[in-house]
Design a protein around this motif. Sequence first.
Motif, PDB file in Angstrom:
ATOM      1  N   ASP A  45      23.120  -3.266 -22.971  1.00  0.00           N
ATOM      2  CA  ASP A  45      22.024  -4.222 -22.809  1.00  0.00           C
ATOM      3  C   ASP A  45      21.367  -4.526 -24.153  1.00  0.00           C
ATOM      4  O   ASP A  45      21.086  -5.687 -24.473  1.00  0.00           O
TER       5      ASP A  45
ATOM      6  N   TRP B   8      11.891 -10.522 -27.172  1.00  0.00           N
ATOM      7  CA  TRP B   8      12.605 -10.163 -28.397  1.00  0.00           C
ATOM      8  C   TRP B   8      12.390 -11.185 -29.508  1.00  0.00           C
ATOM      9  O   TRP B   8      12.345 -10.828 -30.685  1.00  0.00           O
TER      10      TRP B   8
ATOM     11  N   GLN C  45      21.079  -8.116 -26.146  1.00  0.00           N
ATOM     12  CA  GLN C  45      19.754  -8.628 -26.543  1.00  0.00           C
ATOM     13  C   GLN C  45      19.714  -8.889 -28.046  1.00  0.00           C
ATOM     14  O   GLN C  45      19.196  -9.913 -28.506  1.00  0.00           O
ATOM     15  N   CYS C  46      20.259  -7.955 -28.814  1.00  0.00           N
ATOM     16  CA  CYS C  46      20.259  -8.112 -30.271  1.00  0.00           C
ATOM     17  C   CYS C  46      21.102  -9.309 -30.695  1.00  0.00           C
ATOM     18  O   CYS C  46      20.704 -10.087 -31.573  1.00  0.00           O
TER      19      CYS C  46
ATOM     20  N   GLN D 195      21.741 -11.994 -29.085  1.00  0.00           N
ATOM     21  CA  GLN D 195      21.085 -13.256 -28.734  1.00  0.00           C
ATOM     22  C   GLN D 195      19.922 -13.588 -29.663  1.00  0.00           C
ATOM     23  O   GLN D 195      19.508 -14.739 -29.746  1.00  0.00           O
ATOM     24  N   ASN D 196      19.411 -12.578 -30.367  1.00  0.00           N
ATOM     25  CA  ASN D 196      18.219 -12.799 -31.186  1.00  0.00           C
ATOM     26  C   ASN D 196      18.435 -12.518 -32.672  1.00  0.00           C
ATOM     27  O   ASN D 196      17.481 -12.330 -33.417  1.00  0.00           O
TER      28      ASN D 196
END
Length: 619
Positions: A222, A197, A226-227, A229-230
């Motif tokens: 999920d 990512w 993920q988004c 964290q990035n």
Amino acid sequence: MPNRLAIILPVYLLLYSLSYALAFAVRFDFDVPREFVTVAWTTLPFVLAIKFGFCLLFREWKGTYRYVTVTDLAALGAVALCSALGILLIDGLILSGVQIPRAVVCADLALSLLAVGVLRTSYRAYIELVRPRVIKRKKQRALIYGVQPASLAILRMLQATQPIENKYRMKGFIDPGLETQKSWIGGLPVFPAATDWKQLRRETKARHLLIPGGTPGRIVRDLLHQCAQNGIRAHVIPMVDDMIHGRFTLGVRDVTVNDLLRREPNQLDLGAIQDYITGRRVIVTGGAGSIGSELCRQIWEFGPESLIVFDQSEFGVFTLEREFASQYGPQTGVRFIVADVNDEATLDRLFGEERPQVVFHAAAYKHVPLMEDNPQSAIVNNIFGTKTVAAAADRWNVERFVLISTDKAVRPSSVMGATKLLAERFVQALARNSETRFMIVRFGNVLNSLGSVVPTFRKQIESGGPITVTHPDMKRFFMTIPEAVQLVIQAGAIGPSGHVMILDMGEPVRIVDLAKDLILLSGLRCPDDIEIVFSGIRPGEKLEEELFYPAEAGARPIHDKIFCGAAPENVTMLRMLKELNDLEQAIAGPSTRARAALVRLAEGHADRTSLDQEVVRAA
């Protein structure tokens, strides 16, 4: 566009004239003999009249240029072909002494089709490709999850949106089915889901992820993490079905907790549901509550002859009445009744007037800790209220009666759960000798219901925290309200009388994980922005709920997400009436006496029941 034809007609006049002249030039290698120049000028008015006539016939000028499709281009071809046939017809029958070369007619057909087709597609290309670059407005780079039809529909929707309204610039798709090699769709790259990512963000500079509304909750959860964290913000595009039913409007919205728990859509037997609801008279008790109001909405979509919304909350009934008036306009088939389910005289009068064929009994007190302090109220409303409504249904020969129950009725540890267990047993006893088809539907928690954990957590987040969770290991089954109601209505169509229908709730969710998800959805982080504190298990609560009694463990599936539990053998009306008579005498005394009587009766109907709060706290 105002005065649209004032612009279109001169343009078409110019294009058709030029294509006709160019057709002569092409036919004679751009050296047209004088006599054929005369033929061109002489026949031009007739040719234009024919083309304009067929444009009117095929409603060519009513089509929008901004959203031109293959269908529009096919209509253009029909106009050009019919015009060519019309020109040949007038050339042979009307224009005596004038001969239009057949090659000119064919060339004109192709050139006029090309000219108008280019005009239409050029306008769309300008709107979608050129104009966004002309408008001085910074776009936010975004990715789309998936390459299924719903994902591609997101791209088309945003492309069709006015550039000034569309704030996203699409940078590609993320395909969960693609493993290694990058591909392309619609001029945009398709990245494998396994792509790092951080690398994805560096390569695309995307700061937003658009997720189709039907994506399963486990995937949305999920993606959300993920988004987060990035440094990418996740959004959901509502599905067409949600927009049709008014749950969402067209556009991009933030991810909600419902998206995190969404499961595969229910496959409903619509024919069976229509057979018992469409054209029938239906009553929903507790119709202004969270489950009851959604029942009313979904039942109304199936076209009952009449719908009676029955609830003791004046404000709740008023709110739903205003919603129905706003959504559906004035309706003669809906009645809103403010009354108590224990008001036998009102129920008898109502059943006599309306002669209902289907009753959904959703009226109940459900707040577990609150009912611990008010056992008499819980007994009166949940047990005797059910008895009153069910007896009225039996007396007036109602075809179907559906009781809404709860997982807290399985080996109950609370007053609320014990009252729902006894309500189940009374309905099962009544079903043994009744022509009415009595059914019970049992399920766990529903999201966003009044007084439930999600609205409570939201208020705590809005006030800056902390969020209070009773125990780090506490788990609950969760389902969205629309899905639960869909399955309740389905169970009413296929369930046998006297049995408990248990909904497939999926895997239980840890309450602390739900709290963390809500913090994340609010754009905050735990524990940096919002803390979670553990307050201890409250009276009446379990660490984990159950959906099945041991005797129901082998419940047979009667639907993809509905199980049918066996009816108890030892529940008779004689026994229930004696027990309810004892309970009625107990609630006339102090709350400790009422609670003790409830505990004793519940233990007699459950193979292992613990209402001892010290035992629960020790767990």
